[in-house]
Design a protein around this motif. Structure first.
Motif, PDB file in Angstrom:
ATOM      1  N   GLY A 145      51.414  87.317  39.956  1.00 25.20           N
ATOM      2  CA  GLY A 145      52.601  86.566  39.577  1.00 25.20           C
ATOM      3  C   GLY A 145      52.912  85.529  40.647  1.00 25.20           C
ATOM      4  N   PHE A 146      53.051  84.277  40.249  1.00 28.82           N
ATOM      5  CA  PHE A 146      53.234  83.188  41.207  1.00 28.82           C
ATOM      6  C   PHE A 146      54.609  82.526  41.095  1.00 28.82           C
ATOM      7  CE2 PHE A 146      48.665  83.453  40.367  1.00 28.82           C
ATOM      8  CZ  PHE A 146      48.164  83.554  41.653  1.00 28.82           C
ATOM      9  N   THR A 147      55.548  83.168  40.420  1.00 30.40           N
ATOM     10  CA  THR A 147      56.836  82.511  40.173  1.00 30.40           C
ATOM     11  C   THR A 147      57.571  82.192  41.477  1.00 30.40           C
ATOM     12  OG1 THR A 147      57.800  84.708  39.825  1.00 30.40           O
ATOM     13  CG2 THR A 147      57.133  83.468  37.869  1.00 30.40           C
ATOM     14  N   GLY A 148      57.590  83.110  42.433  1.00 29.05           N
ATOM     15  CA  GLY A 148      58.256  82.875  43.705  1.00 29.05           C
ATOM     16  C   GLY A 148      57.614  81.742  44.491  1.00 29.05           C
ATOM     17  N   THR A 149      56.299  81.716  44.490  1.00 26.91           N
ATOM     18  CA  THR A 149      55.570  80.655  45.188  1.00 26.91           C
ATOM     19  C   THR A 149      55.864  79.300  44.562  1.00 26.91           C
ATOM     20  OG1 THR A 149      53.778  82.215  45.663  1.00 26.91           O
ATOM     21  CG2 THR A 149      53.266  79.883  45.881  1.00 26.91           C
ATOM     22  N   MET A 150      55.938  79.251  43.246  1.00 31.32           N
ATOM     23  CA  MET A 150      56.216  77.989  42.553  1.00 31.32           C
ATOM     24  C   MET A 150      57.614  77.463  42.894  1.00 31.32           C
ATOM     25  SD  MET A 150      54.529  78.983  38.880  1.00 31.32           S
ATOM     26  CE  MET A 150      55.174  77.549  38.025  1.00 31.32           C
ATOM     27  N   GLU A 151      58.578  78.370  43.005  1.00 27.47           N
ATOM     28  CA  GLU A 151      59.932  77.954  43.354  1.00 27.47           C
ATOM     29  C   GLU A 151      59.971  77.345  44.757  1.00 27.47           C
ATOM     30  OE1 GLU A 151      62.419  81.341  42.921  1.00 27.47           O
ATOM     31  OE2 GLU A 151      62.212  81.424  40.726  1.00 27.47           O
ATOM     32  N   LYS A 152      59.244  77.956  45.689  1.00 32.58           N
ATOM     33  CA  LYS A 152      59.217  77.436  47.063  1.00 32.58           C
ATOM     34  C   LYS A 152      58.547  76.063  47.126  1.00 32.58           C
ATOM     35  CE  LYS A 152      59.218  81.942  49.351  1.00 32.58           C
ATOM     36  NZ  LYS A 152      58.452  82.874  50.223  1.00 32.58           N
ATOM     37  N   LEU A 153      57.555  75.858  46.284  1.00 31.94           N
ATOM     38  CA  LEU A 153      56.836  74.587  46.288  1.00 31.94           C
ATOM     39  C   LEU A 153      57.481  73.537  45.395  1.00 31.94           C
ATOM     40  CD1 LEU A 153      53.154  75.932  46.109  1.00 31.94           C
ATOM     41  CD2 LEU A 153      54.326  75.008  48.121  1.00 31.94           C
ATOM     42  N   GLY A 154      58.494  73.948  44.644  1.00 34.76           N
ATOM     43  CA  GLY A 154      59.150  73.013  43.738  1.00 34.76           C
ATOM     44  C   GLY A 154      58.313  72.676  42.515  1.00 34.76           C
ATOM     45  N   VAL A 155      57.496  73.648  42.067  1.00 33.15           N
ATOM     46  CA  VAL A 155      56.628  73.435  40.906  1.00 33.15           C
ATOM     47  C   VAL A 155      57.296  74.043  39.673  1.00 33.15           C
ATOM     48  CG1 VAL A 155      54.375  73.897  39.883  1.00 33.15           C
ATOM     49  CG2 VAL A 155      54.560  73.476  42.337  1.00 33.15           C
ATOM     50  N   GLU A 156      57.352  73.289  38.609  1.00 27.51           N
ATOM     51  CA  GLU A 156      57.953  73.759  37.356  1.00 27.51           C
ATOM     52  C   GLU A 156      56.853  74.129  36.358  1.00 27.51           C
ATOM     53  OE1 GLU A 156      60.708  72.112  33.628  1.00 27.51           O
ATOM     54  OE2 GLU A 156      60.164  70.789  35.296  1.00 27.51           O
ATOM     55  N   ARG A 157      56.973  75.309  35.773  1.00 22.99           N
ATOM     56  CA  ARG A 157      56.030  75.751  34.749  1.00 22.99           C
ATOM     57  C   ARG A 157      56.537  75.293  33.394  1.00 22.99           C
ATOM     58  NH1 ARG A 157      51.178  76.843  32.600  1.00 22.99           N
ATOM     59  NH2 ARG A 157      51.016  78.853  31.546  1.00 22.99           N
ATOM     60  N   ARG A 158      55.743  74.499  32.679  1.00 20.31           N
ATOM     61  CA  ARG A 158      56.123  74.012  31.357  1.00 20.31           C
ATOM     62  C   ARG A 158      55.236  74.702  30.315  1.00 20.31           C
ATOM     63  NH1 ARG A 158      56.739  67.549  32.862  1.00 20.31           N
ATOM     64  NH2 ARG A 158      58.612  67.799  34.153  1.00 20.31           N
ATOM     65  N   LEU A 159      55.716  75.806  29.824  1.00 22.48           N
ATOM     66  CA  LEU A 159      54.979  76.598  28.835  1.00 22.48           C
ATOM     67  C   LEU A 159      55.764  76.594  27.526  1.00 22.48           C
ATOM     68  CD1 LEU A 159      52.653  78.588  28.158  1.00 22.48           C
ATOM     69  CD2 LEU A 159      54.168  80.428  28.941  1.00 22.48           C
ATOM     70  N   ILE A 160      55.145  76.093  26.486  1.00 26.78           N
ATOM     71  CA  ILE A 160      55.796  76.031  25.172  1.00 26.78           C
ATOM     72  C   ILE A 160      55.041  76.969  24.229  1.00 26.78           C
ATOM     73  CG2 ILE A 160      56.418  74.532  23.240  1.00 26.78           C
ATOM     74  CD1 ILE A 160      56.354  72.185  25.259  1.00 26.78           C
ATOM     75  N   THR A 161      55.740  77.911  23.648  1.00 21.85           N
ATOM     76  CA  THR A 161      55.098  78.884  22.764  1.00 21.85           C
ATOM     77  C   THR A 161      55.853  78.973  21.442  1.00 21.85           C
ATOM     78  OG1 THR A 161      56.422  80.759  23.554  1.00 21.85           O
ATOM     79  CG2 THR A 161      54.385  80.255  24.760  1.00 21.85           C
ATOM     80  N   ALA A 162      55.155  79.385  20.410  1.00 24.20           N
ATOM     81  CA  ALA A 162      55.754  79.744  19.131  1.00 24.20           C
ATOM     82  C   ALA A 162      55.616  81.254  19.006  1.00 24.20           C
ATOM     83  CB  ALA A 162      55.050  79.028  17.988  1.00 24.20           C
ATOM     84  N   GLY A 163      56.704  81.959  19.210  1.00 20.34           N
ATOM     85  CA  GLY A 163      56.660  83.413  19.305  1.00 20.34           C
ATOM     86  C   GLY A 163      57.114  83.796  20.697  1.00 20.34           C
TER      87      GLY A 163
END
Length: 300
Positions: free
Chosen positions: A161-179
């Protein structure tokens, strides 16, 4: 004009030489492939006397691996159908792998045993863990070395899981799903407690399937403890004490002393020299063809 005509003539000659070259090469590849198939068929058709049939389960158990259900089951079928094969030995050296592939092999062993009435013995070398042990319990008896690693009756699902690392680096995850659960277990998205519970319930169910197979295969020989199905593994000597294995012994020992057919015939499908050459030769020719096409232009 003379220079242009001379250049065109040289280009035509070059193209013609390449066409001839590629035709000769592909004819050679086809002939080598046919020869490989012929040699393999002759080897399998060779008559043998009473013997012990060997099937290897080596390395990771996976769909595209050497130890795939397709390869193992093909070898098992040939071994069981050979009237001169007195029994079948699975020589195992595997850390496990896909529970699906292992389950397919387990079911096929049970089916073939019931149909042909032949004994199956598992002989463990260094490792027989997880999915490999799933296969081993289909055997009538399991033989190990005293230092073999046996067990690991459990299921895992791993990732990062990289969510914490992404927040520190200022990276936004753009994931679009149907469901709402389509992105479940995505390493760049947070895992909700509901999704975690769902994944846990799924692997717990697979674990119970594994446990049921072990209990069915080992029967009364299994000396169950609170640790038996915890994912722990043991050496061969301890695995015998716990009822996970039966005796110590090697392939030669089982063939000579148990099956009483000292000659061992390996039914495991293997690529012969010609097949390996065909694959390597074909790959190198393909690379050469790509380079040639880039340099001389389209062939006519």
């Amino acid at each position: 004009m003379e220079q242009l005509a001379d250049g065109l003539l040289r280009e035509r000659r070059s193209e013609r030489r390449w066409r001839i070259f590629f035709r000769i090469v592909w004819v050679a590849v086809v002939l080598a492939g046919l020869w490989a198939l012929f040699v393999q068929r002759v080897q399998h058709a060779a008559p043998t006397g009473p013997h012990t049939a060997l099937v290897e389960v080596r390395g990771e158990i996976a769909a595209e691996a050497e130890a795939s259900a397709e390869n193992i089951n093909a070898a098992l079928k040939s071994a069981f159908e050979d009237a001169n094969a007195q029994a079948v030995v699975l020589r195992i050296n595997s850390p496990g792998g896909s529970p699906v592939q292992a389950g397919i092999v387990y079911d096929e062993i049970r089916r073939l045993k019931a149909r042909h009435g032949k004994k199956v013995y598992a002989v463990v070398e260094e490792v027989c863990a997880s999915g490999a042990y799933y296969i081993a319990v289909a055997a009538d008896e399991v033989y190990v070395d005293k230092a073999s690693i046996v067990g690991s009756i459990g299921v895992l699902m791993d990732g990062f899981g990289f969510t914490g690392t992404m927040e520190k680096l200022g990276v936004e995850r753009r994931l679009i799903t149907a469901g709402e659960n389509k992105g479940m277990l995505d390493p760049f998205s947070p895992l909700s407690e509901r999704q975690r519970a769902y994944a846990q319930a799924m692997i717990d169910q697979i674990h119970q399937q594994f446990i049921a197979v072990v209990k069915e295969g080992r029967g009364a020989r299994l000396k169950e403890t609170p640790e038996t199905f915890s994912g722990l593994f043991w050496n061969g000597e301890e695995s015998i004490r716990l009822g996970l294995a039966d005796h110590t012994g090697t392939l030669d020992f089982v063939a000579r002393e148990v099956v009483k057919a000292e000659e061992v015939i390996d039914y495991t499908p293997k690529e012969n020299v010609a097949e390996r050459l065909v694959k390597r030769f074909g790959a190198s020719i393909g690379e050469g063809a790509a380079k040639a096409l880039r340099t001389i232009g389209p062939l006519r």
